[in-house]
Write an enzyme that holds these catalytic residues in place. Structure first.
Site, PDB file in Angstrom:
ATOM      1  CE  LYS A  38      -3.812  -2.282   2.410  1.00 42.31           C
ATOM      2  NZ  LYS A  38      -4.222  -2.932   1.210  1.00 42.31           N
ATOM      3  CB  CYS A  39       4.217   1.718  -0.672  1.00 48.10           C
ATOM      4  SG  CYS A  39       5.629   2.803  -0.889  1.00 48.10           S
ATOM      5  N   GLY A  40       3.254   4.202  -2.424  1.00 51.02           N
ATOM      6  CA  GLY A  40       3.345   4.855  -3.726  1.00 51.02           C
ATOM      7  C   GLY A  40       4.284   4.123  -4.674  1.00 51.02           C
ATOM      8  CG  PHE A  41       8.235   3.809  -4.143  1.00 50.81           C
ATOM      9  CD1 PHE A  41       8.715   4.452  -5.269  1.00 50.81           C
ATOM     10  CD2 PHE A  41       8.412   4.411  -2.903  1.00 50.81           C
ATOM     11  CE1 PHE A  41       9.368   5.673  -5.174  1.00 50.81           C
ATOM     12  CE2 PHE A  41       9.061   5.629  -2.797  1.00 50.81           C
ATOM     13  CZ  PHE A  41       9.535   6.265  -3.932  1.00 50.81           C
ATOM     14  CB  THR A  42       2.576  -0.716  -4.245  1.00 50.88           C
ATOM     15  OG1 THR A  42       2.765  -0.487  -2.833  1.00 50.88           O
ATOM     16  CG2 THR A  42       1.985  -2.085  -4.453  1.00 50.88           C
TER      17      THR A  42
END
Length: 193
Positions: A38-42
């Protein structure tokens, strides 16, 4: 495990909590990534899977990626190990190993992560992981040979990975070369028996 001298000296746990002996990967070049769902980098999972497939197509025995889910950065991987596995497979088609959730920093950091950070400190010599999706490149003989920040796109790592595979091929430390040598030895023994 302060006596560890290579990446292969560690035994983190898989998604079921069972030991995952890294010694089984000896002879492979390994890209290690701390992941979060659940990360911007996912979306990097997509690039990691493409990188994995592209290199495995050329070097099936000599490369792998290992994902280590971590919830230490903004609580961006709160799910259970099974939920994380499902998320990676359903949303990104991930086929490389994603192990059990662990800590990469602090007193409870997994020993393999403590070791990698000591072997290859980050910018300004910092020995901590700054965020999700930091990447470490491990040579076929178990040494840390590269480290990249979260912003580094997985697809940009194909060249350094292929160079490391070629280097290991010249040194004779690749898994595929060892299997080939073992097969040749067995055939030679059969021929002389």
């Amino acid at each position: 495990m302060s006596s560890a001298t290579t990446f292969y000296d560690f035994e983190p746990v898989d998604k079921k909590g069972s030991p995952f002996p890294l010694t089984d990967l000896k002879g492979k070049v390994v890209l290690v990534v701390n992941t979060a769902s659940k990360c911007g980098f996912t979306p990097q999972f997509q690039g990691l899977e493409k990188l994995y497939q592209d290199i495995k197509a050329k070097h099936p025995e000599d490369f792998t990626i290992i994902g280590f889910p971590c919830n230490q950065f903004g609580s961006q991987d709160p799910g259970s190990n099974d939920e994380i596995q499902s998320f990676c497979q359903i949303n990104y088609g991930v086929t490389f190993p994603v192990l059990g959730k662990l800590d990469v920093n602090g007193d409870k950091a997994a020993p393999v992560w403590t070791w990698m950070k000591e072997q290859q400190p980050g910018l300004l010599g910092l020995k901590r992981i700054k965020w999700n999706f930091e990447k470490f490149l491990i040579s076929a003989d178990g040494k840390v040979v590269g480290r990249w920040a979260s912003l580094t796109k997985p697809e940009s790592l194909e060249e350094p990975i292929l160079k490391e595979i070629e280097k290991a091929k010249k040194e004779g430390s690749l898994a595929s070369l060892k299997k080939g040598a073992e097969g040749a030895e067995a055939k030679a023994e059969e021929a002389t028996a």
